[in-house]
Design a protein around this motif. Sequence first.
Motif, short mmCIF file in Angstrom:
data_model
loop_
_atom_site.label_atom_id
_atom_site.label_comp_id
_atom_site.label_asym_id
_atom_site.label_seq_id
_atom_site.Cartn_x
_atom_site.Cartn_y
_atom_site.Cartn_z
N THR A 65 0.83 -1.21 0.00
CA THR A 65 0.00 0.00 0.00
C THR A 65 0.87 1.26 0.00
O THR A 65 0.54 2.24 -0.69
N ILE A 66 1.99 1.24 0.72
CA ILE A 66 2.90 2.39 0.73
C ILE A 66 3.57 2.55 -0.64
O ILE A 66 3.72 3.67 -1.15
N ILE A 67 3.96 1.44 -1.26
CA ILE A 67 4.58 1.48 -2.59
C ILE A 67 3.59 2.05 -3.60
O ILE A 67 3.95 2.86 -4.46
N ALA A 68 2.33 1.63 -3.52
CA ALA A 68 1.31 2.13 -4.44
C ALA A 68 1.14 3.64 -4.28
O ALA A 68 1.03 4.36 -5.28
N ILE A 73 -0.72 5.60 -7.00
CA ILE A 73 -1.94 4.81 -7.14
C ILE A 73 -2.59 4.66 -5.77
O ILE A 73 -1.92 4.35 -4.79
N SER A 74 -3.89 4.84 -5.70
CA SER A 74 -4.63 4.63 -4.46
C SER A 74 -5.02 3.16 -4.37
O SER A 74 -5.75 2.66 -5.21
N LEU A 75 -4.53 2.48 -3.34
CA LEU A 75 -4.76 1.05 -3.19
C LEU A 75 -5.20 0.77 -1.76
O LEU A 75 -4.54 1.17 -0.81
N ASP A 76 -6.34 0.12 -1.60
CA ASP A 76 -6.83 -0.25 -0.27
C ASP A 76 -6.41 -1.68 0.05
O ASP A 76 -6.06 -2.45 -0.84
N THR A 115 -6.84 -4.84 -13.60
CA THR A 115 -6.67 -3.43 -13.92
C THR A 115 -5.79 -2.73 -12.90
O THR A 115 -4.99 -1.86 -13.26
N LEU A 116 -5.93 -3.10 -11.64
CA LEU A 116 -5.07 -2.53 -10.60
C LEU A 116 -3.60 -2.88 -10.84
O LEU A 116 -2.71 -2.05 -10.71
N LEU A 120 -0.57 -0.24 -11.58
CA LEU A 120 0.65 -0.18 -10.77
C LEU A 120 1.90 -0.31 -11.63
O LEU A 120 2.86 0.44 -11.45
N ILE A 121 1.89 -1.25 -12.56
CA ILE A 121 3.06 -1.45 -13.42
C ILE A 121 3.28 -0.21 -14.29
O ILE A 121 4.40 0.28 -14.43
N ARG A 122 2.21 0.33 -14.85
CA ARG A 122 2.31 1.52 -15.70
C ARG A 122 2.82 2.72 -14.90
O ARG A 122 3.69 3.47 -15.36
N ALA A 123 2.30 2.90 -13.69
CA ALA A 123 2.71 4.04 -12.86
C ALA A 123 4.17 3.92 -12.45
O ALA A 123 4.89 4.91 -12.43
#
Length: 152
Positions: A65-68, A73-76, A115-116, A120-123
């Motif tokens: 979550t910190i890496i995202a 990227i917002s990740l829950d 999609t998530l 993440l990979i794209r970002a």
Amino acid sequence: MKEKVNNIVTRIAEAEAKISASKCDDIQVKIERRLNYRDQTSFLNDLEITGLDELANENPIYLITIIAQKVGISLDECDIVSAGRKGKRRSGDVINGEGAVPRPQPLVVRLARRTLRDQLIRAARSRPGVDTAGIVNTVQSRRFYINEPLNW
């Protein structure tokens, strides 16, 4: 007549055995194909993060979550199915009588949606200078990489 009846009975028994064996083989092949397909589709939601130091009491879900957040990227936590290190923790090699720091194992993450994973990979690829500063307390910050896992 008795001999002919016995011959017919054995031929019927052999034919039934062949039919049931071939049906079982067909069913087994179909089940194996179905399982393989499900495994392949579930791997489409996985990603691998390399370059993060291993800590004794780390929380992989917190790390992802910190890496995202770091890559934008917002990740829950509910978006993460599972997260953990790949393989056993490596021990340090001894070089010239001194202990070396072991290379950390990659962090493998399974997300709820493909999609998530793609986001993440794209970002991460769009931010090539992102590093471990603020994520893992280490002496020196270094780059981490987010990729698709290539081998299992």
